[in-house]
Each structure stands twice: as structure tokens, then as C-alpha cells.
Design a protein around this motif. Structure first.
Motif, PDB file in Angstrom:
ATOM      1  N   GLN A 187      64.119  38.987  86.516  1.00  0.00           N
ATOM      2  CA  GLN A 187      64.737  38.380  85.441  1.00  0.00           C
ATOM      3  C   GLN A 187      65.654  39.380  84.864  1.00  0.00           C
ATOM      4  O   GLN A 187      65.169  40.293  84.287  1.00  0.00           O
ATOM      5  N   LEU A 188      66.858  38.627  84.575  1.00  0.00           N
ATOM      6  CA  LEU A 188      67.834  39.453  83.801  1.00  0.00           C
ATOM      7  C   LEU A 188      68.503  38.642  82.667  1.00  0.00           C
ATOM      8  O   LEU A 188      68.626  37.735  82.839  1.00  0.00           O
ATOM      9  N   VAL A 189      68.449  39.297  81.580  1.00  0.00           N
ATOM     10  CA  VAL A 189      68.957  38.670  80.463  1.00  0.00           C
ATOM     11  C   VAL A 189      70.263  39.621  79.558  1.00  0.00           C
ATOM     12  O   VAL A 189      69.848  40.818  79.346  1.00  0.00           O
ATOM     13  N   GLU A 190      71.073  38.964  79.420  1.00  0.00           N
ATOM     14  CA  GLU A 190      72.354  39.703  78.944  1.00  0.00           C
ATOM     15  C   GLU A 190      72.516  39.418  77.395  1.00  0.00           C
ATOM     16  O   GLU A 190      72.002  38.216  76.957  1.00  0.00           O
ATOM     17  N   SER A 191      73.122  40.602  76.681  1.00  0.00           N
ATOM     18  CA  SER A 191      73.326  40.217  75.290  1.00  0.00           C
ATOM     19  C   SER A 191      74.476  40.826  74.741  1.00  0.00           C
ATOM     20  O   SER A 191      74.794  42.032  75.610  1.00  0.00           O
ATOM     21  N   GLY A 192      74.824  40.767  73.662  1.00  0.00           N
ATOM     22  CA  GLY A 192      75.890  41.525  73.134  1.00  0.00           C
ATOM     23  C   GLY A 192      77.199  41.111  73.079  1.00  0.00           C
ATOM     24  O   GLY A 192      78.447  41.903  72.594  1.00  0.00           O
ATOM     25  N   GLY A 193      77.410  40.195  73.664  1.00  0.00           N
ATOM     26  CA  GLY A 193      78.863  39.651  73.572  1.00  0.00           C
ATOM     27  C   GLY A 193      79.257  39.190  72.208  1.00  0.00           C
ATOM     28  O   GLY A 193      78.449  39.099  71.356  1.00  0.00           O
ATOM     29  N   GLY A 194      80.726  38.831  72.418  1.00  0.00           N
ATOM     30  CA  GLY A 194      81.100  38.186  70.923  1.00  0.00           C
ATOM     31  C   GLY A 194      82.511  38.216  71.017  1.00  0.00           C
ATOM     32  O   GLY A 194      83.368  38.620  71.851  1.00  0.00           O
ATOM     33  N   LEU A 195      83.241  38.160  69.589  1.00  0.00           N
ATOM     34  CA  LEU A 195      84.704  38.208  69.353  1.00  0.00           C
ATOM     35  C   LEU A 195      84.986  39.526  68.881  1.00  0.00           C
ATOM     36  O   LEU A 195      84.569  40.065  67.934  1.00  0.00           O
ATOM     37  N   VAL A 196      85.998  40.006  69.556  1.00  0.00           N
ATOM     38  CA  VAL A 196      86.510  41.549  68.966  1.00  0.00           C
ATOM     39  C   VAL A 196      88.130  41.470  69.051  1.00  0.00           C
ATOM     40  O   VAL A 196      88.611  40.890  69.773  1.00  0.00           O
ATOM     41  N   GLN A 197      88.533  42.240  68.202  1.00  0.00           N
ATOM     42  CA  GLN A 197      90.132  42.404  68.219  1.00  0.00           C
ATOM     43  C   GLN A 197      90.551  43.232  69.486  1.00  0.00           C
ATOM     44  O   GLN A 197      89.836  43.972  69.599  1.00  0.00           O
ATOM     45  N   PRO A 198      91.739  43.036  69.659  1.00  0.00           N
ATOM     46  CA  PRO A 198      92.053  44.008  70.782  1.00  0.00           C
ATOM     47  C   PRO A 198      92.088  45.410  70.336  1.00  0.00           C
ATOM     48  O   PRO A 198      92.216  45.915  69.159  1.00  0.00           O
ATOM     49  N   GLY A 199      91.803  46.480  71.252  1.00  0.00           N
ATOM     50  CA  GLY A 199      91.513  47.853  70.833  1.00  0.00           C
ATOM     51  C   GLY A 199      90.146  47.939  70.303  1.00  0.00           C
ATOM     52  O   GLY A 199      89.699  49.197  70.200  1.00  0.00           O
ATOM     53  N   GLY A 200      89.132  46.880  69.995  1.00  0.00           N
ATOM     54  CA  GLY A 200      87.784  47.097  69.677  1.00  0.00           C
ATOM     55  C   GLY A 200      86.894  47.498  70.660  1.00  0.00           C
ATOM     56  O   GLY A 200      87.307  47.566  71.789  1.00  0.00           O
ATOM     57  N   SER A 201      85.522  47.410  70.176  1.00  0.00           N
ATOM     58  CA  SER A 201      84.626  47.932  71.245  1.00  0.00           C
ATOM     59  C   SER A 201      83.454  46.695  71.094  1.00  0.00           C
ATOM     60  O   SER A 201      83.119  46.224  70.150  1.00  0.00           O
ATOM     61  N   LEU A 202      82.686  46.831  72.464  1.00  0.00           N
ATOM     62  CA  LEU A 202      81.406  46.251  72.081  1.00  0.00           C
ATOM     63  C   LEU A 202      80.598  46.664  73.254  1.00  0.00           C
ATOM     64  O   LEU A 202      80.912  47.189  74.096  1.00  0.00           O
ATOM     65  N   ARG A 203      79.155  46.478  73.109  1.00  0.00           N
ATOM     66  CA  ARG A 203      78.386  46.927  74.124  1.00  0.00           C
ATOM     67  C   ARG A 203      77.645  45.738  74.659  1.00  0.00           C
ATOM     68  O   ARG A 203      76.808  45.323  73.701  1.00  0.00           O
TER      69      ARG A 203
END
Length: 118
Positions: free
Chosen positions: A3-19
Motif C-alpha cells: 500500500q502506498l499513501v501520498e501526502s504533502g500536496g497543496g497550493l504554492v506560488q510560482p517559484g515556491g517549494s513543496l515536499r
């Protein structure tokens, strides 16, 4: 069954970062590695990056090379996708899946939405 579960998405401005994180119920050598994929509305699914469970070797698509970094934590059975310098065209639902071979992907997660917008 894996089983695989993703997390960490969201709204970010251009040039920003997410993990993003992909938590697996187990890491085994039954499959070659874990891959990150994305699908934007009206577009085909795109392979973004993969990492080998066996030796940690990595692959990146040309569209993310130099901006995204994939890594794994074997102790936590988790694969990460660090996304920097995000662009509006990176907006998509991001999925992780186990890579069994050439275009043989199984045990898809439910996906996490990434939106890059000002």
C-alpha cells in the motif's frame, strides 16, 4: 499487498517549494523501485521521477530535472519528492506507484493535488 499513501500536496506560488511523501507499507526487493507520476486535467499521465529500492539510483524527466529531487528513507519506508522552483505547469495530481519493470507500475496511491498559482 503493498500500500502506498501520498501526502504533502497543496497550493504554492510560482517559484515556491513543496515536499511530497509516499509512505509504503513495506520496502522489499519484489519491485525495483518507487516512481512519482503526475496527471494534469486533460493531459496524459507523465512519469516524473523514480528511485531504486536496491541501490538508490534515480531518474528524472527532462521537465523536472534540476528542480525536483527524489530520495528515500528505508527506515521509514518512505520516498520523498522535493519540488523547488515550481511552475504553473507543474500543477497536477501527483501519484506514487511501485515500479516492477518497464512501464509496469502497480499499487498506485490515491494521489495528492499540487497547485502552482499566484
Amino acid at each position: 499487498q503493498l500500500q502506498l499513501v501520498e501526502s504533502g500536496g497543496g497550493l504554492v506560488q510560482p517559484g515556491g517549494s513543496l515536499r511530497l511523501s509516499c509512505a509504503a507499507s513495506k520496502f522489499t526487493l519484489d519491485y525495483h523501485g518507487i516512481g512519482w507520476f503526475r496527471q494534469a486535467p486533460g493531459k496524459a499521465r507523465e512519469g516524473v521521477s523514480t528511485i531504486s529500492i536496491r541501490d538508490g539510483s534515480t531518474y528524472y524527466s527532462d521537465s523536472v530535472k534540476g528542480r525536483f529531487t527524489i530520495s528515500r528513507d528505508n527506515a521509514k519506508n518512505t520516498v520523498y519528492l522535493q519540488m523547488n522552483s515550481l511552475k504553473p505547469e507543474d500543477t497536477a495530481v501527483y501519484y506514487c506507484a511501485a515500479v516492477f519493470g518497464w512501464e509496469d507500475y502497480r499499487y498506485w496511491g490515491q494521489g495528492t493535488q499540487v497547485t502552482v498559482s499566484s
